[in-house]
Design a protein around this motif. Structure first.
Motif, short mmCIF file in Angstrom:
data_model
loop_
_atom_site.label_atom_id
_atom_site.label_comp_id
_atom_site.label_asym_id
_atom_site.label_seq_id
_atom_site.Cartn_x
_atom_site.Cartn_y
_atom_site.Cartn_z
N ARG A 8 35.21 39.15 29.63
CA ARG A 8 35.79 39.68 30.87
C ARG A 8 37.15 40.33 30.58
NH1 ARG A 8 35.30 35.39 34.25
NH2 ARG A 8 33.31 36.19 34.98
N ARG A 9 37.97 39.67 29.76
CA ARG A 9 39.27 40.25 29.41
C ARG A 9 39.09 41.56 28.66
NH1 ARG A 9 40.80 34.64 28.65
NH2 ARG A 9 40.12 34.76 26.48
N GLU A 10 38.13 41.62 27.74
CA GLU A 10 37.89 42.85 27.00
C GLU A 10 37.43 43.97 27.92
OE1 GLU A 10 35.06 41.77 24.02
OE2 GLU A 10 36.50 40.58 22.88
N PHE A 11 36.51 43.67 28.83
CA PHE A 11 36.03 44.69 29.75
C PHE A 11 37.12 45.15 30.70
CE2 PHE A 11 31.54 42.94 29.10
CZ PHE A 11 31.23 43.94 28.19
N GLU A 12 37.98 44.23 31.14
CA GLU A 12 39.09 44.61 32.01
C GLU A 12 40.07 45.52 31.26
OE1 GLU A 12 40.53 40.80 33.26
OE2 GLU A 12 39.09 40.68 34.92
N ALA A 13 40.30 45.24 29.98
CA ALA A 13 41.17 46.11 29.18
C ALA A 13 40.55 47.49 29.03
CB ALA A 13 41.42 45.49 27.80
N ASP A 14 39.24 47.54 28.81
CA ASP A 14 38.56 48.84 28.72
C ASP A 14 38.63 49.59 30.04
OD1 ASP A 14 37.87 48.49 26.09
OD2 ASP A 14 35.87 47.71 26.53
N GLU A 15 38.48 48.86 31.14
CA GLU A 15 38.55 49.50 32.45
C GLU A 15 39.94 50.07 32.70
OE1 GLU A 15 37.02 48.39 36.89
OE2 GLU A 15 38.26 46.89 35.89
#
Length: 87
Positions: A41-48
């Protein structure tokens, strides 16, 4: 009810673990999976955030930038599968 208890006892003897050991291992594996999901989730939020920051400055967007973001997202989607095995 007696048949269920017998079935549980048979399962426990076949895996060589006590009920307490199975509960402890299951709880541990749940925590591992929760941490895995938190990290993803943290990785996807950073990508977003990266994607929205790039959209906010269209003059900074180059062909390779969007390609690199897309490649990173695709690479993350197909990695880090959790394997769960009972002892």
């Amino acid at each position: 009810m007696a048949k269920e208890v017998e079935s549980i006892a048979k399962f426990l003897s076949s895996v060589g673990m006590t009920e307490e050991e199975i509960l402890v291992q299951t709880q541990h594996q749940k925590e591992i999976s929760r941490e895995f999901v938190r990290q993803k989730r943290r990785e996807f939020e950073a990508d977003e955030r990266l994607l929205f920051n790039q959209k906010a400055n269209p003059e900074l967007i180059g062909d390779t930038t969007l390609f690199n973001v897309h490649t990173a997202l695709m690479a993350r989607s197909f990695s880090d599968k959790i394997n769960i095995n009972f002892r």
